[in-house]
Write a protein that holds these residues in place. Sequence first.
Motif, PDB file in Angstrom:
ATOM      1  N   ALA A   9     -23.358   0.035  -3.232  1.00 60.99           N
ATOM      2  CA  ALA A   9     -24.286  -0.796  -4.004  1.00 60.99           C
ATOM      3  C   ALA A   9     -25.726  -0.519  -3.578  1.00 60.99           C
ATOM      4  CB  ALA A   9     -23.946  -2.275  -3.834  1.00 60.99           C
ATOM      5  N   ALA A  10     -25.956  -0.394  -2.270  1.00 65.29           N
ATOM      6  CA  ALA A  10     -27.310  -0.143  -1.766  1.00 65.29           C
ATOM      7  C   ALA A  10     -27.845   1.192  -2.270  1.00 65.29           C
ATOM      8  CB  ALA A  10     -27.321  -0.183  -0.240  1.00 65.29           C
ATOM      9  N   ILE A  11     -27.014   2.225  -2.247  1.00 65.83           N
ATOM     10  CA  ILE A  11     -27.424   3.544  -2.720  1.00 65.83           C
ATOM     11  C   ILE A  11     -27.653   3.531  -4.226  1.00 65.83           C
ATOM     12  CG2 ILE A  11     -26.641   5.927  -3.054  1.00 65.83           C
ATOM     13  CD1 ILE A  11     -25.137   5.603  -0.372  1.00 65.83           C
ATOM     14  N   SER A  12     -26.859   2.768  -4.939  1.00 64.31           N
ATOM     15  CA  SER A  12     -26.929   2.717  -6.397  1.00 64.31           C
ATOM     16  C   SER A  12     -28.272   2.177  -6.893  1.00 64.31           C
ATOM     17  CB  SER A  12     -25.791   1.852  -6.936  1.00 64.31           C
ATOM     18  OG  SER A  12     -25.855   1.756  -8.326  1.00 64.31           O
ATOM     19  N   ILE A  13     -28.893   1.308  -6.126  1.00 63.04           N
ATOM     20  CA  ILE A  13     -30.174   0.729  -6.560  1.00 63.04           C
ATOM     21  C   ILE A  13     -31.206   1.836  -6.762  1.00 63.04           C
ATOM     22  CG2 ILE A  13     -32.051  -0.865  -5.997  1.00 63.04           C
ATOM     23  CD1 ILE A  13     -29.946  -2.438  -4.284  1.00 63.04           C
ATOM     24  N   LEU A  16     -32.532   0.902 -15.222  1.00 62.97           N
ATOM     25  CA  LEU A  16     -33.099  -0.161 -14.396  1.00 62.97           C
ATOM     26  C   LEU A  16     -32.190  -1.387 -14.416  1.00 62.97           C
ATOM     27  CD1 LEU A  16     -36.897   0.107 -15.284  1.00 62.97           C
ATOM     28  CD2 LEU A  16     -35.795   0.738 -13.120  1.00 62.97           C
ATOM     29  N   GLY A  17     -31.554  -1.626 -15.550  1.00 59.90           N
ATOM     30  CA  GLY A  17     -30.597  -2.724 -15.643  1.00 59.90           C
ATOM     31  C   GLY A  17     -29.400  -2.499 -14.728  1.00 59.90           C
ATOM     32  N   ILE A  18     -28.925  -1.274 -14.666  1.00 56.85           N
ATOM     33  CA  ILE A  18     -27.818  -0.937 -13.763  1.00 56.85           C
ATOM     34  C   ILE A  18     -28.262  -1.114 -12.312  1.00 56.85           C
ATOM     35  CG2 ILE A  18     -26.293   0.918 -12.959  1.00 56.85           C
ATOM     36  CD1 ILE A  18     -26.427   2.019 -15.874  1.00 56.85           C
ATOM     37  N   SER A  19     -29.473  -0.662 -12.018  1.00 62.42           N
ATOM     38  CA  SER A  19     -30.027  -0.810 -10.675  1.00 62.42           C
ATOM     39  C   SER A  19     -30.129  -2.285 -10.285  1.00 62.42           C
ATOM     40  CB  SER A  19     -31.410  -0.142 -10.624  1.00 62.42           C
ATOM     41  OG  SER A  19     -31.991  -0.304  -9.359  1.00 62.42           O
ATOM     42  N   LEU A  20     -30.591  -3.086 -11.201  1.00 64.83           N
ATOM     43  CA  LEU A  20     -30.703  -4.528 -10.965  1.00 64.83           C
ATOM     44  C   LEU A  20     -29.322  -5.132 -10.715  1.00 64.83           C
ATOM     45  CD1 LEU A  20     -32.861  -6.733 -10.843  1.00 64.83           C
ATOM     46  CD2 LEU A  20     -32.623  -7.002 -13.306  1.00 64.83           C
ATOM     47  N   GLY A  21     -28.334  -4.704 -11.491  1.00 59.43           N
ATOM     48  CA  GLY A  21     -26.969  -5.174 -11.275  1.00 59.43           C
ATOM     49  C   GLY A  21     -26.456  -4.817  -9.893  1.00 59.43           C
ATOM     50  N   SER A  22     -26.769  -3.623  -9.423  1.00 63.39           N
ATOM     51  CA  SER A  22     -26.361  -3.207  -8.078  1.00 63.39           C
ATOM     52  C   SER A  22     -27.039  -4.056  -7.010  1.00 63.39           C
ATOM     53  CB  SER A  22     -26.691  -1.730  -7.857  1.00 63.39           C
ATOM     54  OG  SER A  22     -25.917  -0.920  -8.714  1.00 63.39           O
ATOM     55  N   ALA A  23     -28.281  -4.434  -7.256  1.00 59.42           N
ATOM     56  CA  ALA A  23     -28.992  -5.291  -6.307  1.00 59.42           C
ATOM     57  C   ALA A  23     -28.318  -6.665  -6.207  1.00 59.42           C
ATOM     58  CB  ALA A  23     -30.459  -5.440  -6.714  1.00 59.42           C
ATOM     59  N   PHE A  24     -27.893  -7.202  -7.346  1.00 63.15           N
ATOM     60  CA  PHE A  24     -27.188  -8.479  -7.324  1.00 63.15           C
ATOM     61  C   PHE A  24     -25.806  -8.340  -6.693  1.00 63.15           C
ATOM     62  CE2 PHE A  24     -30.438  -9.731 -10.400  1.00 63.15           C
ATOM     63  CZ  PHE A  24     -30.757 -10.990  -9.926  1.00 63.15           C
ATOM     64  N   GLU A  25     -25.167  -7.200  -6.901  1.00 64.51           N
ATOM     65  CA  GLU A  25     -23.876  -6.934  -6.262  1.00 64.51           C
ATOM     66  C   GLU A  25     -24.037  -6.923  -4.739  1.00 64.51           C
ATOM     67  OE1 GLU A  25     -20.465  -3.418  -6.092  1.00 64.51           O
ATOM     68  OE2 GLU A  25     -22.133  -3.225  -7.489  1.00 64.51           O
ATOM     69  N   LEU A  26     -25.059  -6.214  -4.250  1.00 62.71           N
ATOM     70  CA  LEU A  26     -25.310  -6.153  -2.816  1.00 62.71           C
ATOM     71  C   LEU A  26     -25.652  -7.536  -2.269  1.00 62.71           C
ATOM     72  CD1 LEU A  26     -25.623  -4.565  -0.196  1.00 62.71           C
ATOM     73  CD2 LEU A  26     -27.970  -4.014  -0.907  1.00 62.71           C
ATOM     74  N   THR A  48     -24.574 -10.386  -3.313  1.00 64.91           N
ATOM     75  CA  THR A  48     -23.314 -11.120  -3.228  1.00 64.91           C
ATOM     76  C   THR A  48     -22.499 -10.671  -2.011  1.00 64.91           C
ATOM     77  OG1 THR A  48     -23.260 -11.435  -5.610  1.00 64.91           O
ATOM     78  CG2 THR A  48     -21.154 -11.626  -4.446  1.00 64.91           C
ATOM     79  N   GLN A  49     -22.452  -9.385  -1.780  1.00 66.41           N
ATOM     80  CA  GLN A  49     -21.694  -8.863  -0.640  1.00 66.41           C
ATOM     81  C   GLN A  49     -22.306  -9.313   0.682  1.00 66.41           C
ATOM     82  OE1 GLN A  49     -22.092  -4.848  -1.904  1.00 66.41           O
ATOM     83  NE2 GLN A  49     -20.343  -4.972  -3.301  1.00 66.41           N
ATOM     84  N   LEU A  50     -23.620  -9.374   0.743  1.00 65.40           N
ATOM     85  CA  LEU A  50     -24.271  -9.843   1.963  1.00 65.40           C
ATOM     86  C   LEU A  50     -24.024 -11.337   2.188  1.00 65.40           C
ATOM     87  CD1 LEU A  50     -27.581  -7.822   1.764  1.00 65.40           C
ATOM     88  CD2 LEU A  50     -25.851  -7.658   3.567  1.00 65.40           C
ATOM     89  N   ILE A  51     -24.023 -12.099   1.108  1.00 64.36           N
ATOM     90  CA  ILE A  51     -23.717 -13.529   1.230  1.00 64.36           C
ATOM     91  C   ILE A  51     -22.293 -13.705   1.752  1.00 64.36           C
ATOM     92  CG2 ILE A  51     -23.329 -15.662  -0.085  1.00 64.36           C
ATOM     93  CD1 ILE A  51     -25.740 -14.730  -1.874  1.00 64.36           C
ATOM     94  N   LEU A  52     -21.353 -12.916   1.245  1.00 57.99           N
ATOM     95  CA  LEU A  52     -19.977 -12.977   1.725  1.00 57.99           C
ATOM     96  C   LEU A  52     -19.901 -12.582   3.201  1.00 57.99           C
ATOM     97  CD1 LEU A  52     -16.981 -13.433   1.205  1.00 57.99           C
ATOM     98  CD2 LEU A  52     -16.848 -11.064   0.400  1.00 57.99           C
ATOM     99  N   THR A  53     -20.636 -11.558   3.575  1.00 62.14           N
ATOM    100  CA  THR A  53     -20.679 -11.126   4.968  1.00 62.14           C
ATOM    101  C   THR A  53     -21.171 -12.257   5.864  1.00 62.14           C
ATOM    102  OG1 THR A  53     -21.097  -8.852   4.272  1.00 62.14           O
ATOM    103  CG2 THR A  53     -21.669  -9.398   6.532  1.00 62.14           C
ATOM    104  N   LYS A  54     -22.160 -12.980   5.380  1.00 62.28           N
ATOM    105  CA  LYS A  54     -22.681 -14.131   6.125  1.00 62.28           C
ATOM    106  C   LYS A  54     -21.638 -15.237   6.216  1.00 62.28           C
ATOM    107  CE  LYS A  54     -26.480 -17.452   5.956  1.00 62.28           C
ATOM    108  NZ  LYS A  54     -27.641 -17.887   5.178  1.00 62.28           N
ATOM    109  N   GLU A  55     -20.978 -15.532   5.096  1.00 58.72           N
ATOM    110  CA  GLU A  55     -19.953 -16.581   5.067  1.00 58.72           C
ATOM    111  C   GLU A  55     -18.786 -16.256   6.004  1.00 58.72           C
ATOM    112  OE1 GLU A  55     -19.843 -19.566   3.292  1.00 58.72           O
ATOM    113  OE2 GLU A  55     -21.953 -19.172   2.827  1.00 58.72           O
ATOM    114  N   LEU A  56     -18.480 -14.971   6.157  1.00 57.35           N
ATOM    115  CA  LEU A  56     -17.383 -14.537   7.031  1.00 57.35           C
ATOM    116  C   LEU A  56     -17.833 -14.331   8.480  1.00 57.35           C
ATOM    117  CD1 LEU A  56     -15.686 -11.962   4.620  1.00 57.35           C
ATOM    118  CD2 LEU A  56     -14.819 -14.231   5.270  1.00 57.35           C
TER     119      LEU A  56
END
Length: 117
Positions: free
Chosen positions: A42-46, A66-76, A78-86
């Motif tokens: 996801a980070a590379i995709s941005i 740019l829309g795809i890039s923005l989607g990857s940023a939101f994906e990342l 979410t993954q970071l929030i999950l990493t924090k929750e875990l």
Amino acid sequence: MHNFENLLFWQKSIQLAKQVYLVCQDIPNDEKFGLISQMKRAAISISSNIAEGSGRNSNKEFNHFLGISLGSAFELQTQLILTKELNLLSSEKIESLLKEISEIQKMIYSFKNKLIM
């Protein structure tokens, strides 16, 4: 055609990807093929989609990437929030990355809106 290397949000997304790679070293290895792999992609995709879109034939095509890039940023994000929750990484590291992602998201969104005008 746009020179992506001059775009501040592309530059920031490259720095973000480097930071993600570094913090992924602190995540337990049993997540190597799960969360770590997803976060890195996801980070590379941005930045990759910003670069790919900048070389396309029209602003409409660039806007799409740019829309795809923005989607990857939101994906990342979410993954970071999950990493924090875990509790896989410290809150300080996560919050710093989330702040960077938010800034990049705003910059991409703003550029997208100017591009289609």
